[in-house]
Design an enzyme around this catalytic site. Structure first.
Site, PDB file in Angstrom:
ATOM      1  CD  GLU A  64      -8.986  -2.633  -1.937  1.00  0.00           C
ATOM      2  OE1 GLU A  64      -9.728  -2.901  -0.984  1.00  0.00           O
ATOM      3  OE2 GLU A  64      -8.099  -3.397  -2.329  1.00  0.00           O
ATOM      4  CG  ASP A  91      -1.774  -1.272   1.341  1.00  0.00           C
ATOM      5  OD1 ASP A  91      -2.048  -1.897   0.306  1.00  0.00           O
ATOM      6  OD2 ASP A  91      -2.134  -1.646   2.474  1.00  0.00           O
TER       7      ASP A  91
HETATM    8  C1  6LW Z   1      -5.872  -2.083   2.020  1.00  0.00           C
HETATM    9  C2  6LW Z   1      -6.518  -2.166   0.712  1.00  0.00           C
HETATM   10  C3  6LW Z   1      -5.683  -3.194   0.146  1.00  0.00           C
HETATM   11  O1  6LW Z   1      -6.512  -1.315   2.963  1.00  0.00           O
HETATM   12  O2  6LW Z   1      -5.440  -4.112   1.105  1.00  0.00           O
HETATM   13  O3  6LW Z   1      -4.301  -3.703  -1.610  1.00  0.00           O
HETATM   14  C4  6LW Z   1      -5.814  -3.543   2.338  1.00  0.00           C
HETATM   15  N1  6LW Z   1      -5.169  -3.068  -1.006  1.00  0.00           N
HETATM   16  O4  6LW Z   1      -6.498  -1.014  -0.048  1.00  0.00           O
HETATM   17  C5  6LW Z   1      -4.808  -3.872   3.368  1.00  0.00           C
HETATM   18  O5  6LW Z   1      -3.528  -3.613   2.883  1.00  0.00           O
END
Ligand code: 6LW
Length: 503
Positions: free
Chosen positions: A179, A23
Site C-alpha cells: 500500500e 501517512d
Molecule cells: C492507509 C494505509 C495505511 O490508507 O493505513 O499506514 C491506512 N498505512 O496506507 C490508514 O492510514
C-alpha cells in the site's frame, strides 16, 4: 550555504510532527516544503504543514475545510473518512489526491496556495481502492497508482480514467498489504516506493524500479529498505513513507511510526506520528539511514517556524487550524461570536459516546502533557475529554452543581468519581503522565488524571486512570488521542484552553 544550522543545534528531535499525523506526503517547491496527513473522521480534514528545513513544520491550514469537499456522514465510523493523501506540485499548481472511505471514494483537489483555498473535489470513480498517488511523465501523462499495487492513467482535469487499472507490483512475496505507493522519476528510472506488512508492528517500506512508469518493476534486493519489525526499537510500526530532496539536493524520507509505552504488548496513545530520516543512494537504490528519537541535524540552517501558543484565548473569530471537530463543524454549534472572547459550543449529541457530539479538540503531541480550560456551563453540561474514539474516552464534565469523571472503554461506560463544583470560575484540568517505571507486563503507557483547579491553582484530581484503554492497541483503528472540549447539553462556554507539555 552555511554548514552550521542557524539555531546552532547539531541535532533534531523525531518525530518531526508529533501526535496523530499519519501517512505523511511531502513535496518541495523551491525553498519551501509542504506536507499533508490523513485525518479520518475529523473536520476540517487533511492538515497542511509548511517547512523550510524539513525539521520544523508549521500548520498553515487544512485542505478540506468545507463540507462541499469533505462529507463525513453523521453515522460514519471513527477511523473512516479521509485516508492517505498524496501532495504534489505540477504545472504551477498543488495537487492533492485522497480517499474518503466513508463517502466519496477517491478525489482530487487543486490549489495555487497550499494554505488554501483548495478546489471543490474532482471525483475519481474509475480509481479503485485507497492510497492514490499522482505522477506525471515527460509527455504529460498522469499516472495514478493505488494500494495493491494498481495503476491507471488519469485525466486530472476531469477525473476521467484512461484505460483499465493494471496491477504493476504486489510487493515482497508473502508480505501483506502492499500500500501507500508513491512513484518518482529519478534519473533513468521510475521508482515505486510502497509500504507493506500492515500498519502495525510488521510495517515496512520497500521499493522497486523500472525504466517506464508502468513497469515492469524490479524489486530492490535489499527490501524492506526500512522496517523496525521484530526489534525493541523505541519507534515501531515504521512505514508509509514519501521521498523528498533537501535544500542541498540530499535525499530524505518522511514516514510514520509510533512510540509504544508500558509493558506488553506496548501501547501507543499518540497515534501514528511523522518522522524524518536521511536517505543515501548505492548502486541505484535508496539506503535509509538510522531512525532515532535524536538525529544529527541536516547540513543546512534550521529555520523554526511559528509554534502553536500554549493558550488559545478564543479572541479571534476563526479557530486556528489545529482545532478539529467530529465529522463537521456547523457555525451554529461552534462559535466565538456569541460571547466575544469565548468559544461557545452548543450541544447536539448528549455525550462523547455520540458520533455527533459537539467537540473541538487538538492532538495530544507529548507523552506527558497538561490541559486546562476555563468553562462556564450555565444551565448546560460539558467539559474536557481525552478521546481515542466514540467508544474509548475519559471525560471530566461539569454541570452548574457537580463535576463528574466518566470513562468509556468499549461496551463499558461508568461514572468514576464526582464532586461539587468549586467556588469561583471553574477550571477543568487533565494531566497525562507517561509511566516512569514499567513495574510488570501489564503496566500501561501513561496515567490520565482528570479533575479541576482550586482557586490557588492547585490540581485536584478526581480520578487517575490507566491510559492504556485509550490507545490504538486497545481501541483499534488508525487515529490517536485528541484532547478537547465538548458540550453535552445546552450551550457551554470556554474562556480559554491551555495545552502544555508536562515539565
Ligand atoms: C492507509 C494505509 C495505511 O490508507 O493505513 O499506514 C491506512 N498505512 O496506507 C490508514 O492510514
Amino acid at each position: 550555504m552555511s554548514s552550521l544550522p542557524a539555531t546552532g543545534t547539531t541535532t533534531f528531535t523525531n518525530p518531526v510532527l508529533p501526535g496523530f499525523h499519519p501517512d505523511p506526503s511531502v513535496c518541495r517547491v523551491g525553498e519551501d516544503y509542504y506536507l499533508v496527513c490523513s485525518s479520518f473522521e475529523y473536520f476540517p480534514g487533511v492538515p497542511v504543514f509548511h517547512s523550510q528545513d524539513l525539521v520544523h513544520w508549521t500548520q498553515i491550514g487544512n485542505a478540506l475545510d468545507r463540507t462541499s469537499q469533505l462529507r463525513l456522514p453523521p453515522d460514519s465510523p471513527s477511523s473512516g473518512g479521509i485516508y492517505a493523501p498524496t501532495l504534489r506540485h505540477h504545472d504551477g499548481r498543488f495537487w492533492l489526491i485522497v480517499t474518503n472511505v466513508s463517502a466519496d471514494g477517491n478525489m482530487l483537489f487543486t490549489a495555487t496556495d497550499p494554505a488554501g483555498p483548495w478546489s471543490d473535489p474532482i471525483r475519481l470513480p474509475g480509481v479503485p481502492g485507497i492510497d492514490p498517488d499522482l505522477a506525471w511523465d515527460e509527455d504529460g501523462t498522469c499516472w495514478c497508482t493505488v494500494a495493491g499495487v494498481g495503476q491507471v492513467r488519469l485525466d486530472p482535469s476531469t477525473g476521467e480514467t484512461l484505460g483499465p487499472c493494471r496491477r504493476i507490483w504486489s510487493g515482497s512475496p508473502g508480505a501483506k498489504a502492499p500500500e501507500a505507493p508513491h512513484l518518482y522519476r529519478m534519473g533513468d528510472h521510475w521508482y515505486l516506493l510502497i509500504a507493506e506488512g500492515g500498519t502495525e508492528r510488521c510495517h515496512g517500506v520497500s521499493i522497486a524500479r523500472s525504466r517506464t512508469p508502468d513497469g515492469p518493476f524490479e524489486p530492490c534486493p535489499a527490501n524492506p529498505i526500512l522496517t523496525h519489525r521484530g526489534t525493541d526499537h523505541p519507534i515501531q510500526n515504521t512505514g508509509h513513507a514519501d521521498l523528498v530532496q533537501g535544500p542541498d539536493g540530499s535525499w530524505w524520507m518522511v514516514l510514520l511510526g509510533v512510540r509504544p509505552g508500558g509493558g506488553t504488548p506496548g501501547w501507543h496513545a499518540l497515534g501514528r506520528e511523522t518522522y524524518l530520516v536521511p536517505v543515501e543512494w548505492a548502486d541505484g537504490w535508496p539506503v535509509v539511514g538510522e531512525l532515532s528519537p535524536t538525529m544529527a541535524a541536516p547540513p543546512w540552517p534550521l529555520r523554526p517556524g511559528a509554534t502553536t501558543p500554549a493558550r488559545d484565548d478564543f479572541d479571534v473569530s476563526d479557530l486556528a487550524p489545529h482545532w478539529i471537530s467530529l465529522r463537521d463543524r456547523p457555525a451554529e454549534n461552534c462559535t466565538t461570536k456569541e460571547r466575544p472572547g469565548w468559544l461557545t459550543l452548543r450541544a447536539r449529541g448528549a455525550s462523547p459516546d455520540a458520533t455527533d457530539v459537539t467537540f473541538v479538540g487538538r492532538r495530544q503531541q507529548h507523552v506527558s502533557c497538561r490541559v486546562r480550560a476555563s468553562i462556564d456551563v450555565g444551565e448546560g453540561r460539558g467539559g474536557l475529554t481525552v478521546r481515542l474514539d466514540e467508544a474509548h474516552h475519559y471525560a471530566v464534565e461539569a454541570t452548574s452543581t457537580e463535576l463528574v469523571v466518566t470513562a468509556r472503554i468499549g461496551p463499558l461506560s461508568t461514572v468514576v468519581a464526582s464532586g461539587p463544583v468549586p467556588p469561583g470560575p471553574v477550571i477543568l484540568r487533565v494531566e497525562v503522565a507517561a509511566v516512569e517505571e514499567v513495574r510488570d507486563a501489564r503496566t500501561g503507557p501513561d496515567t490520565v488524571a482528570l479533575g479541576f483547579e482550586d482557586q490557588d491553582g492547585t490540581f485536584r484530581a478526581l480520578a487517575a486512570l490507566d491510559g492504556k484503554y485509550l490507545t490504538t492497541e486497545v481501541a483499534g483503528g488508525f487515529t490517536g488521542r485528541v484532547l478537547g472540549m465538548f458540550a453535552a447539553s445546552g450551550s457551554v462556554h470556554f474562556d480559554w484552553f491551555d495545552y502544555e507539555p508536562a515539565p
